[in-house]
Design a protein around this motif. Sequence first.
Motif, PDB file in Angstrom:
ATOM      1  N   VAL A  77      12.609  33.079  -1.821  1.00  0.00           N
ATOM      2  CA  VAL A  77      13.479  32.261  -0.345  1.00  0.00           C
ATOM      3  C   VAL A  77      14.656  31.127  -1.276  1.00  0.00           C
ATOM      4  O   VAL A  77      15.244  31.564  -0.271  1.00  0.00           O
ATOM      5  N   LYS A  78      14.001  30.343  -1.888  1.00  0.00           N
ATOM      6  CA  LYS A  78      14.965  29.425  -2.215  1.00  0.00           C
ATOM      7  C   LYS A  78      16.561  29.851  -2.193  1.00  0.00           C
ATOM      8  O   LYS A  78      17.910  29.375  -2.519  1.00  0.00           O
ATOM      9  N   GLU A  79      16.550  31.480  -3.001  1.00  0.00           N
ATOM     10  CA  GLU A  79      17.844  32.065  -3.863  1.00  0.00           C
ATOM     11  C   GLU A  79      18.315  32.559  -2.042  1.00  0.00           C
ATOM     12  O   GLU A  79      19.849  32.939  -2.173  1.00  0.00           O
ATOM     13  N   ILE A  80      17.682  33.312  -1.557  1.00  0.00           N
ATOM     14  CA  ILE A  80      18.406  33.771  -0.429  1.00  0.00           C
ATOM     15  C   ILE A  80      19.249  32.459   0.649  1.00  0.00           C
ATOM     16  O   ILE A  80      20.068  32.935   1.518  1.00  0.00           O
ATOM     17  N   VAL A  81      18.243  31.221   0.586  1.00  0.00           N
ATOM     18  CA  VAL A  81      19.336  30.247   0.741  1.00  0.00           C
ATOM     19  C   VAL A  81      20.838  29.958   1.008  1.00  0.00           C
ATOM     20  O   VAL A  81      21.197  29.487   1.394  1.00  0.00           O
ATOM     21  N   LYS A  82      20.687  29.928  -0.874  1.00  0.00           N
ATOM     22  CA  LYS A  82      22.438  29.967  -1.334  1.00  0.00           C
ATOM     23  C   LYS A  82      22.861  31.180  -0.882  1.00  0.00           C
ATOM     24  O   LYS A  82      24.246  30.655  -1.064  1.00  0.00           O
ATOM     25  N   GLN A  83      22.257  32.146  -0.045  1.00  0.00           N
ATOM     26  CA  GLN A  83      23.290  33.429   0.349  1.00  0.00           C
ATOM     27  C   GLN A  83      23.223  33.365   1.791  1.00  0.00           C
ATOM     28  O   GLN A  83      24.687  33.960   2.364  1.00  0.00           O
ATOM     29  N   ILE A  84      23.064  32.445   2.689  1.00  0.00           N
ATOM     30  CA  ILE A  84      23.541  32.007   3.886  1.00  0.00           C
ATOM     31  C   ILE A  84      24.551  31.699   4.588  1.00  0.00           C
ATOM     32  O   ILE A  84      24.557  30.683   3.510  1.00  0.00           O
ATOM     33  N   ARG A  85      25.315  32.213   4.765  1.00  0.00           N
ATOM     34  CA  ARG A  85      26.587  31.540   5.380  1.00  0.00           C
ATOM     35  C   ARG A  85      26.545  31.206   6.784  1.00  0.00           C
ATOM     36  O   ARG A  85      26.100  31.721   7.529  1.00  0.00           O
ATOM     37  N   LEU A  86      27.619  30.740   7.731  1.00  0.00           N
ATOM     38  CA  LEU A  86      27.711  29.760   8.681  1.00  0.00           C
ATOM     39  C   LEU A  86      28.202  30.991   9.834  1.00  0.00           C
ATOM     40  O   LEU A  86      27.362  31.181  10.823  1.00  0.00           O
ATOM     41  N   SER A  87      28.606  32.656   9.564  1.00  0.00           N
ATOM     42  CA  SER A  87      29.012  33.473   9.916  1.00  0.00           C
ATOM     43  C   SER A  87      27.257  34.108   9.895  1.00  0.00           C
ATOM     44  O   SER A  87      27.213  35.468  11.438  1.00  0.00           O
ATOM     45  N   ASP A  88      25.871  33.619   9.331  1.00  0.00           N
ATOM     46  CA  ASP A  88      25.352  34.613   9.954  1.00  0.00           C
ATOM     47  C   ASP A  88      24.250  33.927  11.072  1.00  0.00           C
ATOM     48  O   ASP A  88      23.055  34.271  11.200  1.00  0.00           O
ATOM     49  N   TYR A  89      24.324  32.793  10.836  1.00  0.00           N
ATOM     50  CA  TYR A  89      24.307  32.301  12.854  1.00  0.00           C
ATOM     51  C   TYR A  89      24.619  33.211  13.888  1.00  0.00           C
ATOM     52  O   TYR A  89      24.390  32.416  14.951  1.00  0.00           O
ATOM     53  N   ARG A  90      25.425  34.079  13.824  1.00  0.00           N
ATOM     54  CA  ARG A  90      26.228  34.925  15.136  1.00  0.00           C
ATOM     55  C   ARG A  90      24.619  35.181  15.577  1.00  0.00           C
ATOM     56  O   ARG A  90      24.846  35.567  17.018  1.00  0.00           O
ATOM     57  N   ILE A  91      23.920  35.608  15.439  1.00  0.00           N
ATOM     58  CA  ILE A  91      22.580  35.892  16.175  1.00  0.00           C
ATOM     59  C   ILE A  91      22.991  35.098  17.090  1.00  0.00           C
ATOM     60  O   ILE A  91      21.309  35.574  18.215  1.00  0.00           O
ATOM     61  N   ILE A  92      21.789  33.598  16.996  1.00  0.00           N
ATOM     62  CA  ILE A  92      21.944  33.080  17.938  1.00  0.00           C
ATOM     63  C   ILE A  92      22.845  32.757  18.822  1.00  0.00           C
ATOM     64  O   ILE A  92      22.393  33.093  20.349  1.00  0.00           O
ATOM     65  N   TYR A  93      24.201  32.800  18.527  1.00  0.00           N
ATOM     66  CA  TYR A  93      25.205  33.092  19.866  1.00  0.00           C
ATOM     67  C   TYR A  93      24.482  34.098  20.689  1.00  0.00           C
ATOM     68  O   TYR A  93      24.571  34.265  22.072  1.00  0.00           O
ATOM     69  N   ASN A  94      25.319  35.729  19.998  1.00  0.00           N
ATOM     70  CA  ASN A  94      24.863  36.863  20.174  1.00  0.00           C
ATOM     71  C   ASN A  94      23.247  36.982  20.761  1.00  0.00           C
ATOM     72  O   ASN A  94      22.768  37.782  22.323  1.00  0.00           O
ATOM     73  N   PHE A  95      22.109  36.796  20.279  1.00  0.00           N
ATOM     74  CA  PHE A  95      21.454  37.477  20.973  1.00  0.00           C
ATOM     75  C   PHE A  95      19.861  36.415  21.475  1.00  0.00           C
ATOM     76  O   PHE A  95      19.758  36.285  22.406  1.00  0.00           O
ATOM     77  N   SER A  96      20.124  35.118  21.341  1.00  0.00           N
ATOM     78  CA  SER A  96      18.659  34.120  20.864  1.00  0.00           C
ATOM     79  C   SER A  96      19.677  33.571  22.663  1.00  0.00           C
ATOM     80  O   SER A  96      18.962  32.942  23.528  1.00  0.00           O
TER      81      SER A  96
END
Length: 327
Positions: free
Chosen positions: A212-231
């Motif tokens: 999980v720690k390695e994936i955290v480093k790969q996350i970008r702000l653009s990945d949070y678009r699912i919050i706007y588009n879906f949530s």
Amino acid sequence: HFSDITKRILSGSFWVLSGSMVSKIMVFCATLIVVRILGQTEYGQLSIIRSTIQTFISLSAFGIGTTATKFISQYKDSNPLELVKVYIIANSFVFLIATLAAILIVCFAGWIANDMLGAPFLFYFIKIAGIIIFFSLINGAQVGTLSGFEDFKRIAKSNVIIGCCELVLLSLGAYFFGVRGAILGFGSTYCVAYLYNSYYIRRHLDRYPIKVKEIVKQIRLSDYRIIYNFSLPIALTSWIGMPALWYAKTYLINNIIMVKFYAKQILFSILILLGSTSTFAQQVPNPSFEDWSGEKFDGEIQPKDWYGSNISQAGINFNLTHREAGH
């Protein structure tokens, strides 16, 4: 012979229905016990706090639980990397929202108690409610995560644990410490559920050879678009009816008739659970939200039906409000 999807529908519906039923019955029993301990006036204070907590949870949840359900179920067999990424995005966002909600409620407890509720004596209790809201929001995201893994058995057990804890802790808290103890007992149930859900979510994630720690480093702000588009669209369905429900319950409490109303509402909820096959068809049978065709169930989210559900619930509460108030 049942098809695989039919078995999933029946299994998921059974566990969700069973867990919800047992939990509702235990909450009803806890209500009867606490009413006898506290009396109508103090129980009315407790009910105001609970109603306020539920309202702020609905306004702050932001549909994160459903987002986790949708994308985790979509990727759990095909793309573990994306699954973990969605899990991190959903939980980090709900942690941020829960923290902000708790801070705002603690900071504005005086305004909520004085201006919104007209009950200055609830100031301290509303501060406690801010902490409870934090764990409640986290719990909502955890349930969504477990739904994505189709682990409805754990969700049912979590509901039963919440019901048992509420029956025991709410009653003991009310007996020894009055309203303050009852509120702390109510909040403790979500802390227990948080620990239980965290353990089993971790077990699900451990099946994948991903750090999980390695994936955290790969996350970008653009990945949070699912919050706007879906949530966000899902969150709008929760925002429609909640102010009306909160007003209705607060109105009842101020008229010292909340005890009978709350008992009626729980019994009504139990009856709804027994006959809510259409609701389960939308929310339980198809956690994968797969694109089925032909004779298969269309698992797309049904926002119009959700709007209708919230509006209907608001109408039911207002109807009961005016009947109990003698209008």
